[in-house]
Design a protein around this motif. Structure first.
Motif, PDB file in Angstrom:
ATOM      1  N   CYS A 263       0.828  -1.212   0.000  1.00  0.00           N
ATOM      2  CA  CYS A 263       0.000   0.000   0.000  1.00  0.00           C
ATOM      3  C   CYS A 263       0.860   1.260   0.000  1.00  0.00           C
ATOM      4  O   CYS A 263       0.564   2.226  -0.713  1.00  0.00           O
ATOM      5  CB  CYS A 263      -0.935   0.014   1.214  1.00  0.00           C
ATOM      6  SG  CYS A 263      -2.270  -1.182   1.130  1.00  0.00           S
ATOM      7  N   GLU A 266       2.173   1.920  -3.441  1.00  0.00           N
ATOM      8  CA  GLU A 266       1.152   2.478  -4.329  1.00  0.00           C
ATOM      9  C   GLU A 266       0.811   3.916  -3.940  1.00  0.00           C
ATOM     10  O   GLU A 266       0.508   4.748  -4.808  1.00  0.00           O
ATOM     11  CB  GLU A 266      -0.102   1.608  -4.282  1.00  0.00           C
ATOM     12  CG  GLU A 266       0.078   0.223  -4.884  1.00  0.00           C
ATOM     13  CD  GLU A 266       0.432   0.282  -6.367  1.00  0.00           C
ATOM     14  OE1 GLU A 266      -0.199   1.066  -7.108  1.00  0.00           O
ATOM     15  OE2 GLU A 266       1.356  -0.456  -6.788  1.00  0.00           O
ATOM     16  N   ALA A 270       0.837   7.300  -6.484  1.00  0.00           N
ATOM     17  CA  ALA A 270      -0.243   8.294  -6.593  1.00  0.00           C
ATOM     18  C   ALA A 270       0.258   9.669  -6.181  1.00  0.00           C
ATOM     19  O   ALA A 270      -0.105  10.692  -6.775  1.00  0.00           O
ATOM     20  CB  ALA A 270      -1.430   7.867  -5.735  1.00  0.00           C
ATOM     21  N   HIS A 374     -12.923  11.836  -1.272  1.00  0.00           N
ATOM     22  CA  HIS A 374     -12.217  10.677  -1.831  1.00  0.00           C
ATOM     23  C   HIS A 374     -12.261   9.477  -0.877  1.00  0.00           C
ATOM     24  O   HIS A 374     -12.349   8.338  -1.333  1.00  0.00           O
ATOM     25  CB  HIS A 374     -10.793  11.072  -2.191  1.00  0.00           C
ATOM     26  CG  HIS A 374     -10.754  12.293  -3.046  1.00  0.00           C
ATOM     27  ND1 HIS A 374     -11.130  12.275  -4.375  1.00  0.00           N
ATOM     28  CD2 HIS A 374     -10.454  13.599  -2.748  1.00  0.00           C
ATOM     29  CE1 HIS A 374     -11.038  13.507  -4.876  1.00  0.00           C
ATOM     30  NE2 HIS A 374     -10.626  14.311  -3.909  1.00  0.00           N
ATOM     31  N   TRP A 423     -10.281  -1.297  -7.551  1.00  0.00           N
ATOM     32  CA  TRP A 423      -8.908  -0.827  -7.724  1.00  0.00           C
ATOM     33  C   TRP A 423      -8.310  -1.397  -9.015  1.00  0.00           C
ATOM     34  O   TRP A 423      -7.641  -0.703  -9.771  1.00  0.00           O
ATOM     35  CB  TRP A 423      -8.058  -1.251  -6.525  1.00  0.00           C
ATOM     36  CG  TRP A 423      -6.599  -0.917  -6.688  1.00  0.00           C
ATOM     37  CD1 TRP A 423      -5.630  -1.721  -7.198  1.00  0.00           C
ATOM     38  CD2 TRP A 423      -5.962   0.325  -6.385  1.00  0.00           C
ATOM     39  NE1 TRP A 423      -4.422  -1.070  -7.215  1.00  0.00           N
ATOM     40  CE2 TRP A 423      -4.599   0.188  -6.717  1.00  0.00           C
ATOM     41  CE3 TRP A 423      -6.414   1.523  -5.850  1.00  0.00           C
ATOM     42  CZ2 TRP A 423      -3.677   1.213  -6.529  1.00  0.00           C
ATOM     43  CZ3 TRP A 423      -5.488   2.556  -5.671  1.00  0.00           C
ATOM     44  CH2 TRP A 423      -4.154   2.402  -6.001  1.00  0.00           C
ATOM     45  N   GLU A 426     -10.032  -1.140 -14.636  1.00  0.00           N
ATOM     46  CA  GLU A 426      -9.703   0.134 -15.296  1.00  0.00           C
ATOM     47  C   GLU A 426     -10.945   0.865 -15.776  1.00  0.00           C
ATOM     48  O   GLU A 426     -10.889   2.061 -16.071  1.00  0.00           O
ATOM     49  CB  GLU A 426      -8.746  -0.126 -16.459  1.00  0.00           C
ATOM     50  CG  GLU A 426      -7.367  -0.624 -16.001  1.00  0.00           C
ATOM     51  CD  GLU A 426      -6.399  -0.807 -17.157  1.00  0.00           C
ATOM     52  OE1 GLU A 426      -6.808  -0.558 -18.317  1.00  0.00           O
ATOM     53  OE2 GLU A 426      -5.236  -1.182 -16.897  1.00  0.00           O
ATOM     54  N   LYS A 430     -10.527   6.568 -11.922  1.00  0.00           N
ATOM     55  CA  LYS A 430      -9.883   6.948 -10.672  1.00  0.00           C
ATOM     56  C   LYS A 430      -8.848   8.025 -10.921  1.00  0.00           C
ATOM     57  O   LYS A 430      -7.919   7.826 -11.714  1.00  0.00           O
ATOM     58  CB  LYS A 430      -9.210   5.721 -10.026  1.00  0.00           C
ATOM     59  CG  LYS A 430     -10.162   4.605  -9.646  1.00  0.00           C
ATOM     60  CD  LYS A 430      -9.435   3.374  -9.140  1.00  0.00           C
ATOM     61  CE  LYS A 430      -8.812   2.556 -10.268  1.00  0.00           C
ATOM     62  NZ  LYS A 430      -9.809   1.831 -11.074  1.00  0.00           N
ATOM     63  N   PRO A 432      -5.732  10.418  -9.290  1.00  0.00           N
ATOM     64  CA  PRO A 432      -4.745  10.137  -8.240  1.00  0.00           C
ATOM     65  C   PRO A 432      -5.312  10.392  -6.843  1.00  0.00           C
ATOM     66  O   PRO A 432      -4.999   9.665  -5.896  1.00  0.00           O
ATOM     67  CB  PRO A 432      -3.602  11.107  -8.573  1.00  0.00           C
ATOM     68  CG  PRO A 432      -3.707  11.298 -10.058  1.00  0.00           C
ATOM     69  CD  PRO A 432      -5.176  11.295 -10.348  1.00  0.00           C
ATOM     70  N   ASN A 434      -8.468  10.025  -5.969  1.00  0.00           N
ATOM     71  CA  ASN A 434      -9.320   8.870  -5.675  1.00  0.00           C
ATOM     72  C   ASN A 434      -8.476   7.686  -5.205  1.00  0.00           C
ATOM     73  O   ASN A 434      -8.852   6.963  -4.277  1.00  0.00           O
ATOM     74  CB  ASN A 434     -10.093   8.439  -6.917  1.00  0.00           C
ATOM     75  CG  ASN A 434     -11.108   9.456  -7.390  1.00  0.00           C
ATOM     76  OD1 ASN A 434     -11.468   9.468  -8.566  1.00  0.00           O
ATOM     77  ND2 ASN A 434     -11.601  10.307  -6.499  1.00  0.00           N
ATOM     78  N   ARG A 435      -7.353   7.487  -5.872  1.00  0.00           N
ATOM     79  CA  ARG A 435      -6.484   6.363  -5.508  1.00  0.00           C
ATOM     80  C   ARG A 435      -5.939   6.524  -4.089  1.00  0.00           C
ATOM     81  O   ARG A 435      -5.856   5.550  -3.324  1.00  0.00           O
ATOM     82  CB  ARG A 435      -5.328   6.232  -6.509  1.00  0.00           C
ATOM     83  CG  ARG A 435      -5.774   5.749  -7.883  1.00  0.00           C
ATOM     84  CD  ARG A 435      -4.583   5.554  -8.820  1.00  0.00           C
ATOM     85  NE  ARG A 435      -5.017   5.090 -10.121  1.00  0.00           N
ATOM     86  CZ  ARG A 435      -5.257   3.818 -10.435  1.00  0.00           C
ATOM     87  NH1 ARG A 435      -5.076   2.880  -9.515  1.00  0.00           N
ATOM     88  NH2 ARG A 435      -5.645   3.476 -11.644  1.00  0.00           N
ATOM     89  N   LEU A 439      -6.491   3.871  -1.189  1.00  0.00           N
ATOM     90  CA  LEU A 439      -5.328   3.290  -0.531  1.00  0.00           C
ATOM     91  C   LEU A 439      -5.305   3.574   0.966  1.00  0.00           C
ATOM     92  O   LEU A 439      -4.811   2.763   1.759  1.00  0.00           O
ATOM     93  CB  LEU A 439      -4.048   3.817  -1.179  1.00  0.00           C
ATOM     94  CG  LEU A 439      -3.737   3.255  -2.561  1.00  0.00           C
ATOM     95  CD1 LEU A 439      -2.670   4.099  -3.256  1.00  0.00           C
ATOM     96  CD2 LEU A 439      -3.274   1.795  -2.461  1.00  0.00           C
TER      97      LEU A 439
END
Length: 562
Positions: A263, A266, A270, A374, A423, A426, A430, A432, A434-435, A439
């Motif tokens: 996590c 990732e 982002a 978000h 997640w 695609e 999303k 960044p 949102n990601r 996360l």
């Protein structure tokens, strides 16, 4: 052709006459009746009644023709067998823990006798009852004196003292019910009992408060303090056996740490997309400040809910019955409840957690930041459709008798599993930001594995759990305190918080085995999983894949590579 009078024929008749569903429904109701009749958990009579019942049902279950049941019947057999065995283990473990509190509850047996005599409608002798209360008050006063003046001589862990205080509170509640039952109905009862009862009632409040302050370290006015009740490794292993998880507590911590590391990686990706480099915490702060103005959160949640429903329907991911889609309600969470649930909740309805006008300025800002756009987008999918709302709709309608086997690995795992799916999909747009929001929750669920299991192993204190959420996950301190309070205050099972991520990982692994291999289409997989109702995921896997099952099935599925 099998003769109906042959041993096999008789066994088949017995299997057909006594279905596992009938047995489970009867056991569910019988247990409810016993527990309602004997509501005080520290009662030895209650413990013995439950032990006798559970043992009798297990003995009866062993006489059933397991091999003659179909796959669903075998699954039901193993579910109820595991449940009965787990209940027996919990009785023994709880009895051991309660024995440690005995020094602080010398009056409990007498008060239990009064309460249970009332339940069994034993003839009341008011004068004798008054005398027993007077004797109890003498014992209560002695405990208060020891706790206040000799607490240094009492060798007792804070968590055991806290358990003692809670047991006293339970006694207090039931003694009040006893008094209200006879008050005004029996003239002699009022004459003899009213005064000593009043003294004992105050004494119970005082001794509970004194134990909390002097032994558990909870100061007056600090009722929100977090103490918890760690159960230890032996009890954790028992819980894992009941959940059919073939890993040790230490291995589960390793899973949490491995997922946590993923996590963070990732998060950095982002963060770079947002222009903050690897400083993902700075990017998280930017995301937190993107919240709607006061009065607009309900509209945001409504719109996000409709987005979620449209997405899963448009892409044929799961069946959404019209009643589930059209008949959901929204309510607001009280400020008091937000201390335990700082984020909104879902299920039958959605309960929005957002600051109110009576909160102080700092609390308002933390509440708004913690429920930003978000974070909320990811949470709506978790709480409503395809998450808990759809889940609650289905389990009330398909094999509802299996709700007895409610487990966080199935309940919470399903909702978090959808965060995994979205997640990776695609087609689900999303940004960044949102990601980062997605996360944050995933990181949070990894942390839950780590801090909840370490707490129950005695390796982390509540404050350390809070600090982990603030320093390594990025929580606001108020929301971190609420999360830890919720996790450790005893209202949830010891593995509940770990069940989110671990259950999601199990369902995701099962999806790989069934959907990605072409065994089932994605929508059929999701529908069959929901219609199977609550159970450990290992048995859901056996049911879905029609795996051979034995009467003495033991958990063995390794769903995660360490």
């Amino acid at each position: 052709m099998v003769s109906v009078t042959s041993p096999r024929g008789i066994a088949i008749q017995r299997a057909q006459a006594d279905t596992m569903r009938d047995r489970i429904e009867r056991i569910t109701e019988d247990l409810k009746d016993i527990k309602e009749f004997f509501p005080i958990k520290i009662s030895r009579r209650r413990t013995q009644k439950l032990r006798d019942f559970l043992t009798s049902e297990l003995d009866s279950l062993r006489s059933q023709p397991f091999d003659l049941y179909d796959q669903q019947g075998k699954v039901d057999y193993l579910l109820i067998k595991s449940y009965l065995e787990r209940q027996l283990r919990e009785l023994d473990l709880n009895s051991k823990q309660d024995e440690k509190t005995a020094l602080l509850l010398p009056f409990s047996e007498t008060l239990l006798e009064l309460c249970e005599a009332r339940a069994m409608v034993v003839s009341m002798n008011s004068k004798d009852a008054a005398q027993k209360l007077v004797e109890c008050q003498s014992q209560i006063a002695a405990v208060i004196d020891i706790v206040k003046n000799g607490s240094s001589k009492i060798r007792m862990e804070k968590t055991i003292a806290f358990r003692a205080a809670r047991n006293i509170d339970s006694l207090h509640t039931n003694l009040k019910e006893w008094f209200e039952f006879y008050k005004g109905y029996d003239p002699s009862f009022n004459w003899w009992v009213s005064h000593p009862y009043g003294v004992v009632e105050k004494g119970l409040k005082d001794v509970s408060a004194s134990i909390r302050e002097n032994l558990a370290g909870i100061r007056p006015g600090n009722e929100d303090a977090i103490v918890g009740d760690p159960i230890g490794r032996e009890s954790l292993l028992s819980e894992l056996l009941g959940e059919m998880i073939a890993y040790t507590p230490e291995e589960l911590i390793s899973i949490g740490e491995k997922e946590f590391k993923w996590c963070v990686g990732e998060m950095k990706k982002a963060s770079r997309s947002m222009g903050f480099g690897d400083n993902w915490k700075q990017a998280l702060e930017e995301v937190k400040n993107d919240f709607v103005e006061p009065g607009k959160q309900t509209e945001l949640v409504r719109d996000l809910t409709m987005e979620a429903i449209s997405f899963v329907q448009d892409h044929q991911l799961v069946t959404v019955p019209p009643v589930a889609k059209e008949n959901w309600q929204m309510f607001m969470m009280s400020p008091e409840r937000q201390k335990v649930n700082p984020f909104f909740l879902g299920g039958d309805c959605i309960i929005v957690s957002y600051p109110t006008d009576e909160m102080d300025h700092e609390s308002k800002l933390m509440g708004m930041r913690g429920n930003n756009i978000h974070f909320s987008r990811a949470t709506v999918f978790h709480e409503m459709i395809p998450g808990h709302h759809l889940q609650m709709h289905m389990i009330a309608r398909y094999k509802p008798y299996r709700q007895l086997f409610d487990t966080p690995f199935w309940i919470e795992g399903w909702a978090l599993y959808w965060e995994f799916i979205l997640w990776n999909d695609e087609r689900f747009k999303k940004t960044p930001q949102n990601r980062i929001g997605m996360l944050f929750w995933r990181l949070h669920r990894c942390a839950r594995i780590i801090f909840s299991i370490k707490f129950h192993l005695g390796q982390m204190a509540p404050q350390e759990c809070i600090d982990l959420l603030v320093d390594q996950v990025g929580h606001e301190r108020a929301t971190a305190e609420g999360e830890v309070r919720r996790s450790l205050n005893g209202d949830y099972s010891p593995l509940y918080q770990a069940g989110y991520m671990l259950g999601a990982l199990q369902i995701y692994a099962l999806r790989k085995e069934t959907v990605e291999t072409g065994l089932l289409a994605e929508k059929e997989f999701h529908d069959r999983f929901l219609k199977g109702n609550c159970m450990p995921i290992e048995l859901a896997r056996a049911s879905m894949q029609d795996q051979p099952l034995s009467r003495e099935h033991k958990p063995s599925w390794k769903f995660y590579s360490l």
